[in-house]
Motif scaffolding. Structure first.
Motif, PDB file in Angstrom:
ATOM      1  N   ILE A  76      24.993 -21.576 -32.654  1.00 39.44           N
ATOM      2  CA  ILE A  76      24.430 -20.296 -33.111  1.00 39.44           C
ATOM      3  C   ILE A  76      25.422 -19.167 -32.851  1.00 39.44           C
ATOM      4  CG2 ILE A  76      22.598 -18.590 -32.720  1.00 39.44           C
ATOM      5  CD1 ILE A  76      20.778 -21.024 -31.967  1.00 39.44           C
ATOM      6  N   ALA A  77      26.036 -19.168 -31.658  1.00 41.79           N
ATOM      7  CA  ALA A  77      26.995 -18.114 -31.302  1.00 41.79           C
ATOM      8  C   ALA A  77      28.247 -18.169 -32.170  1.00 41.79           C
ATOM      9  CB  ALA A  77      27.371 -18.224 -29.825  1.00 41.79           C
ATOM     10  N   ASN A  78      28.702 -19.370 -32.529  1.00 38.96           N
ATOM     11  CA  ASN A  78      29.875 -19.495 -33.391  1.00 38.96           C
ATOM     12  C   ASN A  78      29.675 -18.761 -34.710  1.00 38.96           C
ATOM     13  OD1 ASN A  78      31.566 -20.952 -31.744  1.00 38.96           O
ATOM     14  ND2 ASN A  78      31.037 -22.940 -32.586  1.00 38.96           N
ATOM     15  N   ILE A  79      28.463 -18.845 -35.242  1.00 38.04           N
ATOM     16  CA  ILE A  79      28.171 -18.175 -36.517  1.00 38.04           C
ATOM     17  C   ILE A  79      27.731 -16.732 -36.280  1.00 38.04           C
ATOM     18  CG2 ILE A  79      26.678 -18.181 -38.568  1.00 38.04           C
ATOM     19  CD1 ILE A  79      26.533 -21.277 -38.225  1.00 38.04           C
ATOM     20  N   GLY A  80      26.703 -16.552 -35.443  1.00 36.47           N
ATOM     21  CA  GLY A  80      26.128 -15.216 -35.255  1.00 36.47           C
ATOM     22  C   GLY A  80      27.069 -14.239 -34.577  1.00 36.47           C
ATOM     23  N   LEU A  81      27.756 -14.689 -33.524  1.00 42.16           N
ATOM     24  CA  LEU A  81      28.605 -13.796 -32.734  1.00 42.16           C
ATOM     25  C   LEU A  81      30.052 -13.787 -33.227  1.00 42.16           C
ATOM     26  CD1 LEU A  81      28.809 -11.926 -30.253  1.00 42.16           C
ATOM     27  CD2 LEU A  81      29.265 -13.963 -28.868  1.00 42.16           C
ATOM     28  N   VAL A  82      30.675 -14.974 -33.303  1.00 39.91           N
ATOM     29  CA  VAL A  82      32.107 -15.039 -33.652  1.00 39.91           C
ATOM     30  C   VAL A  82      32.334 -14.666 -35.118  1.00 39.91           C
ATOM     31  CG1 VAL A  82      34.150 -16.508 -33.754  1.00 39.91           C
ATOM     32  CG2 VAL A  82      32.512 -16.808 -31.890  1.00 39.91           C
ATOM     33  N   LEU A  83      31.640 -15.352 -36.027  1.00 38.46           N
ATOM     34  CA  LEU A  83      31.810 -15.055 -37.455  1.00 38.46           C
ATOM     35  C   LEU A  83      31.328 -13.647 -37.779  1.00 38.46           C
ATOM     36  CD1 LEU A  83      32.469 -15.878 -40.363  1.00 38.46           C
ATOM     37  CD2 LEU A  83      30.185 -16.882 -40.528  1.00 38.46           C
TER      38      LEU A  83
END
Length: 315
Positions: A76-83
């Protein structure tokens, strides 16, 4: 002190992961593997090592929700936060490889995880083997495909590591292994203690704090690159990271120690957030501006991640 343990644990995982990547790439060059194969396989496995050690340590200690929360929260963080953050800073171009190959594979593994948890509320050794075998087949297909096409995205490989001595490779491997081992121990112990102090579940800590912590290195690298107007982030690599988290980390962990779900929220909340963030990438890729991930889309993804954090922590 619990937060200190968590921060030290995360730092050791980052340092250990970096040394493991360097030693693995150096060793691969010594074995005469091609740069393409190293990028597709060795680097991808090595960069998943921190999550693997945390998940394995948690499963062995009887805190399976940390294993599951760590992976779902990281995806979730890879998409929501990083991306999301990177797209706010700089427009990202999306190639056709994303929706024709990478995204469907990620969704297949994500749905497989969902059905495994639905069927018995655990991931047993057979299901872990199925996930890992699926990953091996995916990698074989990637290697075969990349030999035919030149535009297949791989992880970055530092060619300077070709010249590294055997002595350095061994020292890096020892440092990396030790840092990952102690980092995972401190992180799991600190997370369990903090959860009990705050009166929340281990799952909440793992799906938020641990997940954000393990995503920080990738976030920092992407933001710095975006600010310098360099190639900020490869969506293919981000999707590949999510695939590895499920297939490699949970697959290998379940092979060693079956992962038994302890909290119903993993299946009733977290898995749906993970599937939602994964699925939303397709409409965002085409609407309103085709194959461009721009500022408005980045703000939307970041906003969705903030909503996820609010509901997970406070509700």
């Amino acid at each position: 002190m619990n937060i200190v343990f968590i921060l030290i644990g995360l730092t050791l995982l980052v340092v250990g992961g970096e040394f493991l990547v360097r030693s693995s790439v150096g060793l691969s060059f010594k074995l005469n593997l091609s740069k393409m194969v190293i990028g597709l396989t060795v680097v991808s496995f090595a960069t998943s090592a921190p999550e693997l050690l945390v998940s394995l340590q948690a499963a062995l200690d009887g805190f399976s929700d940390i294993s599951l929360g760590n992976i779902m929260g990281s995806n979730i963080a890879n998409i929501g936060l990083v991306l999301g953050t990177t797209a706010v800073i700089s427009n990202l171009e999306i190639d056709s490889d994303f929706y024709k190959f990478n995204w469907p594979v990620m969704m297949i593994f994500s749905l497989a995880l969902y059905f495994f948890l639905m069927n018995g509320e655990d991931i047993d050794r057979l299901e872990g083997a199925a996930l890992f075998i699926g990953l091996i087949l995916y990698l074989i297909f990637l290697v075969i495909r990349s030999r035919k096409e030149k535009n297949v995205v791989t992880e970055e490989v530092d060619e300077n590591l070709k010249k590294v001595s055997w002595f350095k490779i061994i020292i890096w491997l020892i440092i990396g292994g030790a840092a990952l081992y102690w980092g995972s121990q401190l992180l799991v112990d600190g997370s369990v203690a903090l959860a009990r102090t705050l009166g929340v579940s281990e799952r909440v800590i793992s799906v938020t704090m641990i997940a954000i912590g393990t995503s920080v290195p990738e976030l920092a690298a992407s933001v710095i690159a975006a600010l310098k107007k360099e190639r900020a982030l490869s969506l293919g690599n981000l999707i590949g990271s999510n695939i590895f988290n499920i297939a490699s980390v949970l697959g290998l962990t379940a092979l060693i120690k079956p992962i038994v779900m302890q909290s119903q929220e993993v299946l009733s909340k977290d898995i749906y957030w993970m599937l939602g963030f994964s699925f939303i990438l397709i409409p965002l890729a085409f609407l309103p501006k085709k194959l461009i991930m721009g500022r408005i889309k980045g703000i939307f993804i970041l906003g969705a991640y903030a909503v996820f954090l609010y509901f997970t922590i406070f509700k």
